[in-house]
Write a protein that holds these residues in place. Structure first.
Motif, PDB file in Angstrom:
ATOM      1  N   UNK A   1      -6.822   8.985   4.535  1.00  9.76           N
ATOM      2  CA  UNK A   1      -5.999   9.424   3.397  1.00  9.76           C
ATOM      3  C   UNK A   1      -5.831  10.938   3.323  1.00  9.76           C
TER       4      UNK A   1
ATOM      5  N   UNK B   1      -1.767  13.513   7.081  1.00 10.87           N
ATOM      6  CA  UNK B   1      -0.435  12.925   6.977  1.00 10.87           C
ATOM      7  C   UNK B   1      -0.249  11.935   8.136  1.00 10.87           C
TER       8      UNK B   1
ATOM      9  N   UNK C   1      -0.305   7.358   1.697  1.00 11.45           N
ATOM     10  CA  UNK C   1      -0.357   6.582   0.455  1.00 11.45           C
ATOM     11  C   UNK C   1       1.025   6.288  -0.094  1.00 11.45           C
ATOM     12  N   UNK C   2       2.064   6.999   0.413  1.00 12.83           N
ATOM     13  CA  UNK C   2       3.413   6.773  -0.115  1.00 12.83           C
ATOM     14  C   UNK C   2       4.191   5.771   0.737  1.00 12.83           C
TER      15      UNK C   2
ATOM     16  N   UNK D   1       2.692  11.491   3.331  1.00 13.99           N
ATOM     17  CA  UNK D   1       1.367  11.067   2.886  1.00 13.99           C
ATOM     18  C   UNK D   1       1.276   9.561   3.085  1.00 13.99           C
TER      19      UNK D   1
END
Lengths: 214, 557
Positions: free
Chosen positions: A91, A94, A134-135, A132
């Motif tokens: 996390x 990138x 997480x996106x 990122x």
């Protein structure tokens, strides 16, 4: 001619009791599906193959990968990639950073960047390098995780319920992509799953644990 | 690298236990062999028994220690039993948690400025009561030690609350609350009957730490406690500072007595625990539902707010005094404000702040390295810390500082190693290290090990997994642990005073040294600076990861 992943009477013990045993060969480009009820030791088997068994467990037998005995090697020298049901993208990095982590060291910065871009293009994620993780959607993350593993140039691929978190449509696409890629690169694949569809899609041999005959 | 890593647990045990054991030996010698190379003698112990203040000093130590611990525990249990899982509870924990980093001395000064005869509380009621002069009350410093107990409770409630919060998930508190509610139990009764037994088992050692600390505290007692006689621990410090060498033996005998008192009190507490548990099992299965606990719940919330009010109000009044010009009784606010106090003390402040930062950074840096070494060794050997190892961590927090630091000082003196900052840093490390390890241990072990498996399967060697994956992902808890360590170091009084031989001035020693005087402006300046020194690292520990990972949603808490 490499002969793939050979588990020669690989047996995992816990305090003297046999937890799981397997004696199989997975040829390059083939998929061996391992099925069985929960708690039967499927994940333990994978941990023995990656070299990350929990304390208390002991393994006997041999693990031979393309004529190279890796049984005594530490995890990071085995060249065995693994995908879990969670993508486990780092996390703090990138997308490009995650792929760079997998890519073997060396080469110029530009050269590495080119390889990462090519990997992204291969799975339809051109331009995602700076994102990122997480996106990303679940399917996109799964593809990045696969490319991260492939960039490390493994000689075998392990799948630990790798598709169980994906919804039905994505599961089918991702599964096909993983199997096609493995076949193309001649990687022996050992897949642990609950899902009979996974086994059917793999099309290879099925080993069922918990069966005394195995 | 590997061998160094495997050394970390050994070095940690040595850093924790070495000074404690050496200090206890150093106390035993002068207490039992008062004449160098002479025969064993009980003269020092006799001298201690003949001191007329002994009875009251011992009583103060025992009573304030037990009362502060009991009250703190009751407040925490009341708050958690009555309110855990509610919005009010989350708000209360958020308010109480930062209090934890406020140094004991600063909190004690703040409380003193609130409750003194000329303090804010009396000023607030003065117009109503028709007071134009401060009433003649011996507060703080009342002979019964009530102000001291209040000061200790204000600091120990946040500590025990945080320990309890950490224990709640493992006790499955949410499930137990739902279950007991569906069986018809009131919130408090249900919690105490189902969750408390599991939670208490986990906070038992922290409770003992509070008990040992409250019985033997020196800085808070010098600020809020009585003077003639003071609690035993303060008297020992006075004997240590006495130029007459015979008093050193008296101090050593006093240290032994203090140790015995703490050991005895913890033993007695344990016996009461067992008795309460036996009684509680009958009570729990008695079936009483305790449904009408509404008033009690609000009482618990109100009492739990007191420490927060005391600390918040104390901080405000300290800040006011530090910039106060003319401020007569019974004015609520100063007539004018001035930076004179800050400018007058700028020189002393800068020197003390520099020493404070140097010692805190060094002790925390070493503690963090040892902690990371221990946790990484644990991970690679895949052998988690044992219960015995955990108890070992608590040992330096359970042995009263005043029981072994005097002995350590004497030993260093004999060895000629009593100069400079290094011994002080080593002494701080004894108290910083357990808190850093306790703070980082849980988040470190909660990290998903499969990240390590994936990284290794990608060809990363163990060191690379640590440096490139685990540490960056755990940046926030690592910095929080460092902030905890810094706050612990900033707050240390006795180790700095005794091991520094009075020659190492930190914000804490300077602030406490002002306790006997009446310069409220100077106290305001130093206590505020001390609080800032403890709070700044916490602010950084929150701000740095937030900024560093601003584009990494997966790492946001």
């Amino acid at each position: 001619m490499p002969d793939g992943l050979v588990l020669r009477d690989l047996t995992v013990h816990l305090r003297g009791r046999v937890v799981v045993r397997m004696d199989r060969r997975v040829a390059p480009g083939e998929v061996l599906t391992v099925m069985g009820p929960s708690g039967i030791g499927k994940s333990t088997l994978l941990a023995a193959i990656t070299g990350t068994l929990a304390p208390g467990f002991a393994a006997s037998g041999r693990i031979v990968l393309n004529d190279r005995d890796v049984t005594a090697l530490p995890a990071h020298l085995r060249r065995i990639g693994i995908l879990f049901q969670d993508d486990l993208l780092f996390p703090h990095l990138d997308v490009a950073g995650n792929l760079g982590f997998g890519l073997a060291p060396g080469g110029t910065r530009k050269d590495r960047r080119r390889q990462i871009d090519a990997a992204l293009a291969e799975v339809g994620l051109t331009g995602f390098g700076g994102r990122d993780p997480a996106t990303l959607s679940g399917g996109q993350r799964a593809r990045v995780a696969l490319m991260r593993t492939l960039l490390s140039q493994p000689e075998a691929l392990l799948l630990d319920e790798a598709f169980s978190r994906l919804d039905a449509a994505r599961r089918d696409r991702t599964r096909r992509m993983v199997f096609d890629t493995a076949r193309l690169r001649g990687l022996p694949v050992l897949m642990v799953t609950h899902d009979p569809d996974d086994a059917a899609a793999a099309g290879g041999a099925v080993a069922t644990l918990g069966n005394p005959a195995d | 690298m590997n061998r160094l890593l495997m050394l970390a647990p050994v070095l940690t045990v040595a850093a924790l236990l070495g000074p404690v054991v050496a200090g206890l030996v150093g106390v035993l010698r002068p207490a039992l062999f008062p004449v160098t190379d002479g025969p064993a003698s009980l003269a020092a112990l006799h001298g201690l028994l003949e001191w007329p203040g002994l009875g009251p000093a011992v009583r103060l130590s025992v009573v304030t220690g037990l009362a502060a611990t009991l009250l703190s525990l009751a407040i925490v249990i009341g708050l958690v039993a009555g309110w855990s899982g509610t919005r009010a509870f989350r708000a209360a924990s958020r308010v109480l948690s930062p209090l934890l980093s406020m140094p004991h001395a600063a909190a004690a000064f703040g409380l003193a400025f609130l409750i003194a005869p000329s303090g804010w509380v009396v000023r607030a009621v003065a117009p109503l009561a028709g007071l134009d002069r401060p009433p003649d009350l011996p507060i703080p410093g009342d002979a019964g030690g009530l102000a001291l107990i209040a000061g200790l409770v204000a600091k120990e409630v946040p500590f025990l609350l945080l320990m309890t919060l950490a224990a709640l998930p493992q006790a499955n508190a949410e499930g137990a609350r739902t279950l007991s509610a569906t069986l018809g139990y009131g919130r408090m009764t249900g919690w105490i009957k189902t969750v408390l037994p599991q939670v208490y088992a986990q906070i038992r050692l922290p409770v003992y730490v509070v008990l040992a600390y409250s019985m033997s505290v020196v800085d808070v007692a010098m600020i809020l406690g009585p003077n003639t006689p003071p609690p035993l621990a303060v008297q020992i410090v006075r004997w240590m500072a006495d130029p007459a060498l015979g008093q050193r033996n008296l101090a050593a005998a006093g240290s032994l007595l203090q140790l015995a008192l703490v050991v005895g009190a913890i033993g007695a507490w344990r016996l009461v625990e067992l008795a309460v548990a036996a009684w509680g099992r009958g009570w729990a299965s008695g079936g009483r539902r305790g449904q009408r606990d509404g008033a009690l719940r609000f009482l618990a919330l109100g009492v739990a707010a007191l420490p927060a009010l005391a600390a918040g109000g104390g901080l405000a009044v300290l800040a006011l005094w530090s910039v106060a010009g003319y401020w007569a009784f019974p004015m609520l606010l100063p007539a004018d404000f001035t930076a004179t106090s800050w400018m007058r003390h700028a020189g002393g402040l800068a020197g003390a702040a520099g020493n404070t930062a140097l010692i805190a950074l060094a002790a925390t840096g070493v503690a963090l390295l040892l902690t990371l070494g221990c946790l990484e060794a644990e991970h690679r050997r895949r052998r988690p810390i044992t219960a015995a190892g955990l108890r070992l961590l608590y040992l330096p927090l359970l042995v009263p500082q005043i029981a072994f630091l005097p002995g350590l000082q004497v030993l260093l003196l004999h060895a000629g190693a009593d100069r400079g900052a290094v011994p002080v840093i080593a002494a701080h490390l004894v108290f910083v290290l357990p808190y850093v390890l306790l703070s980082l241990g849980d988040p470190w072990r909660a990290w998903d090990d499969r990240f390590a498996t994936v990284a290794a399967s990608l060809g990363a060697r163990p060191r690379s997994v640590l440096l490139r994956v685990r540490l960056p992902m755990l940046l926030r808890p690592v910095l929080t642990a460092a902030a905890v360590g810094m706050a612990v170091s900033v707050g240390q009084y006795l180790p700095t005073l005794l091991i520094g031989g009075g020659r190492v001035a930190t914000l804490t020693t300077e602030a406490v040294a002002l306790a006997s005087g009446a310069d409220r402006r100077a106290i305001g300046v130093f206590a505020l600076a001390q609080t800032a020194a403890a709070l700044v690292p916490f602010t950084l520990a929150i701000a740095l990861p937030a900024w560093f990972w601003r584009n990494r949603r997966g790492l946001h808490a």
